[in-house]
Design an enzyme around this catalytic site. Structure first.
Site, short mmCIF file in Angstrom:
data_model
loop_
_atom_site.label_atom_id
_atom_site.label_comp_id
_atom_site.label_asym_id
_atom_site.label_seq_id
_atom_site.Cartn_x
_atom_site.Cartn_y
_atom_site.Cartn_z
N THR A 15 0.82 -1.22 0.00
CA THR A 15 0.00 0.00 0.00
C THR A 15 0.85 1.27 0.00
O THR A 15 0.48 2.27 -0.61
CB THR A 15 -0.91 0.01 1.26
OG1 THR A 15 -1.73 -1.13 1.21
CG2 THR A 15 -1.78 1.24 1.31
N ASP A 59 1.38 -6.44 -4.71
CA ASP A 59 0.58 -6.47 -3.49
C ASP A 59 1.11 -7.70 -2.75
O ASP A 59 1.30 -8.76 -3.35
CB ASP A 59 -0.90 -6.65 -3.85
CG ASP A 59 -1.80 -6.64 -2.61
OD1 ASP A 59 -2.70 -5.79 -2.56
OD2 ASP A 59 -1.62 -7.50 -1.72
N SER A 60 1.37 -7.58 -1.46
CA SER A 60 2.08 -8.66 -0.77
C SER A 60 1.28 -9.96 -0.70
O SER A 60 1.83 -10.99 -0.30
CB SER A 60 2.52 -8.23 0.62
OG SER A 60 1.44 -8.19 1.51
N ASP A 92 0.04 -7.11 4.55
CA ASP A 92 -0.77 -8.34 4.63
C ASP A 92 0.07 -9.58 4.96
O ASP A 92 -0.33 -10.41 5.77
CB ASP A 92 -1.53 -8.58 3.32
CG ASP A 92 -2.69 -7.60 3.15
OD1 ASP A 92 -3.00 -6.87 4.11
OD2 ASP A 92 -3.27 -7.56 2.05
N THR A 278 -0.46 -23.12 18.73
CA THR A 278 -1.80 -22.80 19.24
C THR A 278 -2.49 -21.78 18.34
O THR A 278 -1.84 -20.90 17.77
CB THR A 278 -1.74 -22.26 20.68
OG1 THR A 278 -3.07 -21.82 21.03
CG2 THR A 278 -0.79 -21.09 20.85
N1 ASP Z 1 -2.76 -5.38 0.35
C1 ASP Z 1 -1.63 -4.61 0.78
C2 ASP Z 1 -0.39 -5.50 0.73
O1 ASP Z 1 -0.18 -6.27 1.61
C3 ASP Z 1 -1.84 -4.08 2.16
C4 ASP Z 1 -0.70 -3.25 2.71
O2 ASP Z 1 0.25 -2.94 2.05
O3 ASP Z 1 -0.77 -2.87 3.87
O4 ASP Z 1 0.35 -5.41 -0.22
#
Ligand code: ASP
Length: 342
Positions: A15, A59-60, A92, A278
């Site tokens: 993001t 995007d991760s 993410d 857990t």
């Molecule tokens: N969807 C985005 C990602 O993980 C969310 C973020 O960057 O915070 O690339």
């Protein structure tokens, strides 16, 4: 006069560097050079910053072990030249990537700090600037020209955590991460409060070893009341599967029904490595504390103790790639390699 710390900023996406697509309105990654134009403040920092980027920022949610290799290679190739590394990454899956890199970078003697943001850097209310600027300052910390931090950290919303102890806990709040079983390593307020005694002590004076090509023939199985035999059998019969991280209840408890235990027995007989973690957000597995975990202990299931699922699955991928012998796998898994468990 001591020379300025040299920091390599590695941009993978997330993001922090995203913009709204005009047509769909969805956030997508954009070119990194534009990201730097948006943060002129970086020039005021007392360190030298250079940047390197994924050719196609992601995007991760699209991260995978091959991309972890790419990040590791970027660090490896620049390790001697730079004093510290800041990895810009989507939040993410940041805890998975920080955990994976902690295992991949053996004898790490320099900081590798993951950060990102919940709002794009161009947004008026962005959390990106503070996260990025403080992450760079933390990566620049030195005493007698030596890096203070010698591990993979994750900096988000005023706190520095050990990366492999973190988990993403909120999809909305700026305070998006938690480290349930290990305290924050540093906190940023008016002053940067650094808890040196909590840092990972890299006792080895050996050179950095970078382990790539993690083995992803693994699976995370979350137990739930009502899980049935067919589902269990489908999991343990996944072709080429080498290991399963089972998210159990409470202190490592699971059903004691015959079909469940025989299914696990079959998995063990097939040579699968099974780790018990857990599904609670904090605390530790303690097999044998309840009757509902005694059978797991007898079966030789590995205790993940207080490890996070993110660290457990990446540690499993790492150890499988090391071809650790079946007999030592359990002992090594239950031992802290990078401070990932207590
Ligand atoms: N969807 C985005 C990602 O993980 C969310 C973020 O960057 O915070 O690339």
């Amino acid at each position: 006069m001591p020379s300025k710390a040299r920091i390599l900023l590695i941009y993978t996406g997330g993001t922090i560097g995203m913009m709204k697509d005009f047509e769909t309105g969805a956030l997508k990654a954009f070119n990194f050079s534009k990201l730097l134009q948006r943060i002129p403040e970086l020039k005021q920092l007392d360190c030298e910053i250079e940047t390197i980027s994924f050719e196609n920022p992601i995007d991760s949610s699209n991260i995978n072990p091959e991309m972890w290799d790419q990040i590791a290679t970027m660090i490896e190739e620049n390790y001697v030249i730079y004093d510290g590394f800041v990895v810009l990454h989507g939040s993410d899956t940041m805890s998975y990537s920080a955990s994976a890199l902690s295992f991949m970078l053996e004898n790490l003697a320099k900081p590798v700090i993951f950060t990102g943001s919940q709002l794009p850097i161009g947004d008026l209310r962005t959390d990106a600037k503070e996260n990025l600027i403080t992450a760079i300052q933390i990566a620049s910390l030195q005493v007698k020209s030596k890096p203070v931090i010698q591990e993979v950290g994750l900096y988000f919303e005023y706190k520095l955590y050990r990366g492999n102890r973190t988990t993403k806990i909120n999809a909305e709040h700026f305070n998006a991460f938690n480290s349930p079983n290990y305290p924050a390593l540093a906190e940023s307020g008016v002053h940067l409060k650094v808890e040196k005694e909590l840092f990972f002590k890299n006792k080895s004076s050996k050179d950095l070893i970078v382990h790539k090509h993690l083995n992803n023939n693994v699976f995370v199985l979350k137990l739930f009341p009502g899980i049935n035999e067919a589902a269990m059998n489908a999991v343990i019969n996944i072709p080429n599967l080498k290991g399963i991280v089972i998210e159990t209840y409470g202190a490592g408890n699971a059903p004691t029904e015959d079909w469940f235990l025989s299914s696990l027995q079959e998995a063990v007989n097939k040579g699968l490595h099974i780790v018990n973690v857990t599904q609670c957000s904090g605390g530790s597995v303690n097999m044998g504390q309840y009757e509902t975990s005694t059978a797991l202990k007898t079966l030789g299931i590995i205790s993940g103790k207080d490890i996070t699922t993110e660290a457990a699955i990446t540690k499993m991928m790492y150890l499988l790639a090391q071809n650790v012998s079946a007999t030592s796998f359990k002992t090594i898994f239950e031992t802290s390699l990078r401070g990932e468990l207590s």
